[in-house]
Write a protein that holds these residues in place. Structure first.
Motif, PDB file in Angstrom:
ATOM      1  N   ASN A  80      14.748  -4.387   2.221  1.00  0.00           N
ATOM      2  CA  ASN A  80      14.237  -4.117   0.880  1.00  0.00           C
ATOM      3  C   ASN A  80      14.562  -2.697   0.405  1.00  0.00           C
ATOM      4  O   ASN A  80      14.895  -2.474  -0.760  1.00  0.00           O
ATOM      5  CB  ASN A  80      12.729  -4.359   0.874  1.00  0.00           C
ATOM      6  CG  ASN A  80      12.200  -4.561  -0.513  1.00  0.00           C
ATOM      7  OD1 ASN A  80      12.700  -5.396  -1.261  1.00  0.00           O
ATOM      8  ND2 ASN A  80      11.226  -3.773  -0.897  1.00  0.00           N
ATOM      9  N   ASP A  81      14.480  -1.717   1.328  1.00  0.00           N
ATOM     10  CA  ASP A  81      14.751  -0.323   0.945  1.00  0.00           C
ATOM     11  C   ASP A  81      16.213  -0.129   0.543  1.00  0.00           C
ATOM     12  O   ASP A  81      16.506   0.556  -0.437  1.00  0.00           O
ATOM     13  CB  ASP A  81      14.400   0.623   2.103  1.00  0.00           C
ATOM     14  CG  ASP A  81      12.900   0.622   2.389  1.00  0.00           C
ATOM     15  OD1 ASP A  81      12.119   0.386   1.450  1.00  0.00           O
ATOM     16  OD2 ASP A  81      12.514   0.843   3.553  1.00  0.00           O
ATOM     17  N   VAL A  82      17.136  -0.731   1.303  1.00  0.00           N
ATOM     18  CA  VAL A  82      18.564  -0.609   0.981  1.00  0.00           C
ATOM     19  C   VAL A  82      18.839  -1.248  -0.380  1.00  0.00           C
ATOM     20  O   VAL A  82      19.573  -0.698  -1.205  1.00  0.00           O
ATOM     21  CB  VAL A  82      19.445  -1.235   2.088  1.00  0.00           C
ATOM     22  CG1 VAL A  82      20.916  -1.147   1.725  1.00  0.00           C
ATOM     23  CG2 VAL A  82      19.191  -0.561   3.429  1.00  0.00           C
ATOM     24  N   VAL A  83      18.219  -2.406  -0.626  1.00  0.00           N
ATOM     25  CA  VAL A  83      18.426  -3.098  -1.902  1.00  0.00           C
ATOM     26  C   VAL A  83      17.889  -2.237  -3.061  1.00  0.00           C
ATOM     27  O   VAL A  83      18.536  -2.120  -4.107  1.00  0.00           O
ATOM     28  CB  VAL A  83      17.763  -4.500  -1.893  1.00  0.00           C
ATOM     29  CG1 VAL A  83      17.892  -5.162  -3.255  1.00  0.00           C
ATOM     30  CG2 VAL A  83      18.397  -5.374  -0.825  1.00  0.00           C
ATOM     31  N   ASN A  84      16.742  -1.602  -2.861  1.00  0.00           N
ATOM     32  CA  ASN A  84      16.202  -0.719  -3.900  1.00  0.00           C
ATOM     33  C   ASN A  84      17.123   0.464  -4.173  1.00  0.00           C
ATOM     34  O   ASN A  84      17.297   0.895  -5.309  1.00  0.00           O
ATOM     35  CB  ASN A  84      14.821  -0.175  -3.483  1.00  0.00           C
ATOM     36  CG  ASN A  84      13.711  -1.123  -3.855  1.00  0.00           C
ATOM     37  OD1 ASN A  84      13.871  -1.981  -4.716  1.00  0.00           O
ATOM     38  ND2 ASN A  84      12.585  -0.973  -3.194  1.00  0.00           N
ATOM     39  N   PHE A  85      17.701   0.997  -3.089  1.00  0.00           N
ATOM     40  CA  PHE A  85      18.632   2.115  -3.242  1.00  0.00           C
ATOM     41  C   PHE A  85      19.849   1.675  -4.064  1.00  0.00           C
ATOM     42  O   PHE A  85      20.281   2.387  -4.979  1.00  0.00           O
ATOM     43  CB  PHE A  85      19.058   2.620  -1.853  1.00  0.00           C
ATOM     44  CG  PHE A  85      19.879   3.875  -1.896  1.00  0.00           C
ATOM     45  CD1 PHE A  85      19.287   5.102  -2.153  1.00  0.00           C
ATOM     46  CD2 PHE A  85      21.244   3.840  -1.676  1.00  0.00           C
ATOM     47  CE1 PHE A  85      20.032   6.264  -2.204  1.00  0.00           C
ATOM     48  CE2 PHE A  85      22.013   5.001  -1.719  1.00  0.00           C
ATOM     49  CZ  PHE A  85      21.400   6.212  -1.982  1.00  0.00           C
ATOM     50  N   GLN A 136      10.975   4.217   1.613  1.00  0.00           N
ATOM     51  CA  GLN A 136      10.739   3.687   0.270  1.00  0.00           C
ATOM     52  C   GLN A 136      10.914   4.764  -0.793  1.00  0.00           C
ATOM     53  O   GLN A 136      11.437   4.508  -1.878  1.00  0.00           O
ATOM     54  CB  GLN A 136       9.323   3.108   0.169  1.00  0.00           C
ATOM     55  CG  GLN A 136       9.179   1.740   0.814  1.00  0.00           C
ATOM     56  CD  GLN A 136       7.723   1.330   0.874  1.00  0.00           C
ATOM     57  OE1 GLN A 136       6.925   1.960   1.540  1.00  0.00           O
ATOM     58  NE2 GLN A 136       7.377   0.277   0.174  1.00  0.00           N
ATOM     59  N   VAL A 137      10.427   5.981  -0.489  1.00  0.00           N
ATOM     60  CA  VAL A 137      10.520   7.084  -1.451  1.00  0.00           C
ATOM     61  C   VAL A 137      11.988   7.448  -1.692  1.00  0.00           C
ATOM     62  O   VAL A 137      12.421   7.611  -2.840  1.00  0.00           O
ATOM     63  CB  VAL A 137       9.715   8.311  -0.971  1.00  0.00           C
ATOM     64  CG1 VAL A 137       9.993   9.524  -1.847  1.00  0.00           C
ATOM     65  CG2 VAL A 137       8.217   7.994  -0.973  1.00  0.00           C
ATOM     66  N   VAL A 138      12.770   7.534  -0.604  1.00  0.00           N
ATOM     67  CA  VAL A 138      14.193   7.880  -0.736  1.00  0.00           C
ATOM     68  C   VAL A 138      14.944   6.742  -1.442  1.00  0.00           C
ATOM     69  O   VAL A 138      15.820   6.990  -2.272  1.00  0.00           O
ATOM     70  CB  VAL A 138      14.820   8.200   0.640  1.00  0.00           C
ATOM     71  CG1 VAL A 138      16.327   8.354   0.530  1.00  0.00           C
ATOM     72  CG2 VAL A 138      14.181   9.460   1.218  1.00  0.00           C
ATOM     73  N   ALA A 139      14.586   5.489  -1.131  1.00  0.00           N
ATOM     74  CA  ALA A 139      15.231   4.343  -1.767  1.00  0.00           C
ATOM     75  C   ALA A 139      15.066   4.407  -3.282  1.00  0.00           C
ATOM     76  O   ALA A 139      15.963   4.070  -4.039  1.00  0.00           O
ATOM     77  CB  ALA A 139      14.649   3.038  -1.228  1.00  0.00           C
ATOM     78  N   ASN A 140      13.896   4.864  -3.728  1.00  0.00           N
ATOM     79  CA  ASN A 140      13.632   4.938  -5.168  1.00  0.00           C
ATOM     80  C   ASN A 140      14.092   6.244  -5.798  1.00  0.00           C
ATOM     81  O   ASN A 140      14.607   6.260  -6.909  1.00  0.00           O
ATOM     82  CB  ASN A 140      12.135   4.750  -5.437  1.00  0.00           C
ATOM     83  CG  ASN A 140      11.690   3.314  -5.266  1.00  0.00           C
ATOM     84  OD1 ASN A 140      12.060   2.455  -6.050  1.00  0.00           O
ATOM     85  ND2 ASN A 140      10.934   3.042  -4.231  1.00  0.00           N
ATOM     86  N   GLY A 193       0.791  -1.220   0.000  1.00  0.00           N
ATOM     87  CA  GLY A 193       0.000   0.000   0.000  1.00  0.00           C
ATOM     88  C   GLY A 193       0.826   1.273   0.000  1.00  0.00           C
ATOM     89  O   GLY A 193       1.658   1.466  -0.874  1.00  0.00           O
ATOM     90  N   ARG A 194       0.597   2.158   0.985  1.00  0.00           N
ATOM     91  CA  ARG A 194       1.228   3.475   1.022  1.00  0.00           C
ATOM     92  C   ARG A 194       2.746   3.386   1.134  1.00  0.00           C
ATOM     93  O   ARG A 194       3.259   2.661   1.982  1.00  0.00           O
ATOM     94  CB  ARG A 194       0.701   4.265   2.226  1.00  0.00           C
ATOM     95  CG  ARG A 194      -0.720   4.748   2.064  1.00  0.00           C
ATOM     96  CD  ARG A 194      -1.194   5.384   3.349  1.00  0.00           C
ATOM     97  NE  ARG A 194      -2.563   5.871   3.226  1.00  0.00           N
ATOM     98  CZ  ARG A 194      -2.876   7.131   2.900  1.00  0.00           C
ATOM     99  NH1 ARG A 194      -1.929   8.012   2.689  1.00  0.00           N
ATOM    100  NH2 ARG A 194      -4.127   7.500   2.799  1.00  0.00           N
ATOM    101  N   ARG A 195       3.451   4.133   0.312  1.00  0.00           N
ATOM    102  CA  ARG A 195       4.907   4.159   0.384  1.00  0.00           C
ATOM    103  C   ARG A 195       5.348   5.144   1.462  1.00  0.00           C
ATOM    104  O   ARG A 195       4.854   6.267   1.510  1.00  0.00           O
ATOM    105  CB  ARG A 195       5.494   4.578  -0.964  1.00  0.00           C
ATOM    106  CG  ARG A 195       5.374   3.495  -2.012  1.00  0.00           C
ATOM    107  CD  ARG A 195       5.755   3.978  -3.383  1.00  0.00           C
ATOM    108  NE  ARG A 195       5.745   2.851  -4.317  1.00  0.00           N
ATOM    109  CZ  ARG A 195       6.810   2.460  -5.010  1.00  0.00           C
ATOM    110  NH1 ARG A 195       7.944   3.105  -4.918  1.00  0.00           N
ATOM    111  NH2 ARG A 195       6.734   1.439  -5.817  1.00  0.00           N
ATOM    112  N   ASP A 196       6.281   4.730   2.320  1.00  0.00           N
ATOM    113  CA  ASP A 196       6.771   5.629   3.369  1.00  0.00           C
ATOM    114  C   ASP A 196       8.057   6.325   2.912  1.00  0.00           C
ATOM    115  O   ASP A 196       8.527   6.116   1.787  1.00  0.00           O
ATOM    116  CB  ASP A 196       6.962   4.869   4.695  1.00  0.00           C
ATOM    117  CG  ASP A 196       7.988   3.754   4.585  1.00  0.00           C
ATOM    118  OD1 ASP A 196       8.824   3.799   3.661  1.00  0.00           O
ATOM    119  OD2 ASP A 196       7.952   2.843   5.425  1.00  0.00           O
TER     120      ASP A 196
END
Ligand SMILES: [Zn+2]
Length: 274
Positions: free
Chosen positions: A252-257, A98-102, A92-95
């Motif tokens: 997951n956030d670190v991996v996305n970054f 997540q926003v910074v990771a992307n 659902g909502r991105r925190d």
């Protein structure tokens, strides 16, 4: 607003004000629509203001990217939540994380664009978002089309939404996403049309790096009650989970970054070499 291709131009106060206003409009609507949490909307406001102030190409492409990612995660949401509810860390909502990771790498490139006059920054910023978008689209299409994903590490079938899992539908979504987003970066005027291929390839490489790191090193948790692997700190059954395998800080956030850094560094590297 100044021409994004010129770069290295300090924004005017009026330009920054208009940019921040536009970013507030987009972040606010996304919060109201349920795409972003409160912290996510604040992070999006900062990233959006930087992009809108950096130039037309930066701002336009960020909006196109954001709309694409939001629509992709909303299509068939119910089907996907049923498929991945047991596994994925956050739905659902991105925190803010997540926003910074992307968008963090993209924002850093936009910020540097105020100081340095080089098209490599626009290429790196575009590739960072293309990588993040390709990764998102891989997950969304793979989950929606319900193809059987398998682990890159064990080659065994795994539940939909598992990090490091690969499926045919997901791979098609990733590649198509990278190409479409790289094309839109050119249409938005952020990159030159002759750079679409290299940006798309860097995006795919970033998304592949995301999958490989997700398969081998990303933190996995274990729900002792359900005896199941998950990425949730508190499982959806309500029981707290334990760190089980993988690198403890590699969530997951670190991996996305890392995915976005890979895209940006690759394309900047190619630009410097060629
Ligand atoms: Zn459980």
């Amino acid at each position: 607003m100044h021409d994004p291709v010129a770069g290295g131009v300090m924004p005017t106060l009026a330009g920054a004000a208009v940019g921040t206003g536009l970013a507030a409009l987009v972040a606010g609507s996304a919060w109201r629509a349920g795409s972003l949490s409160r912290s996510g909307a604040m992070a999006a406001l900062v990233i959006g203001s930087l992009a809108m102030t950096a130039g037309r190409g930066w701002g336009l492409f960020l909006v196109v990217w954001f709309v694409t990612a939001s629509v992709a995660s909303r299509v068939g949401r119910h089907t996907k939540e049923t498929a991945t509810g047991d596994v994925v860390a956050k739905g659902g909502r991105r925190d803010a994380a997540q926003v910074v990771a992307n968008g963090g790498v993209f924002a850093l490139c936009a910020l540097s664009n105020f100081a340095f006059d080089t098209p490599a920054l626009a290429l790196a910023g575009a590739a960072a978002l293309v990588a993040a978008g390709a990764d998102t689209l891989a997950t969304e299409t793979g989950t929606l089309w319900r193809g059987q994903p398998w682990s890159l590490r064990t080659f065994a079938p795994v539940p939909s939404g598992t990090s490091g899992a690969v499926s045919l539908a997901g791979t098609v979504g990733m590649t198509a996403g990278a190409v479409l987003l790289a094309l839109s970066a050119a249409v938005c005027g952020l990159i030159d049309p002759s750079d679409v291929t290299v940006v798309a390839l860097a995006g795919v490489a970033g998304a592949v790096a995301d999958t490989v790191i997700g398969a081998f090193w990303q933190l996995r948790r274990w729900c002792p009650a359900c005896q199941r692997e998950t990425e949730q700190a508190v499982h959806r059954c309500g029981k707290p989970t334990q760190a089980w395998r993988g690198v403890p800080w590699l969530n997951n956030d670190v991996v996305n970054f890392v995915c976005t850094v890979t895209g940006a560094v690759l394309v900047a590297g190619v630009r410097i070499v060629s």
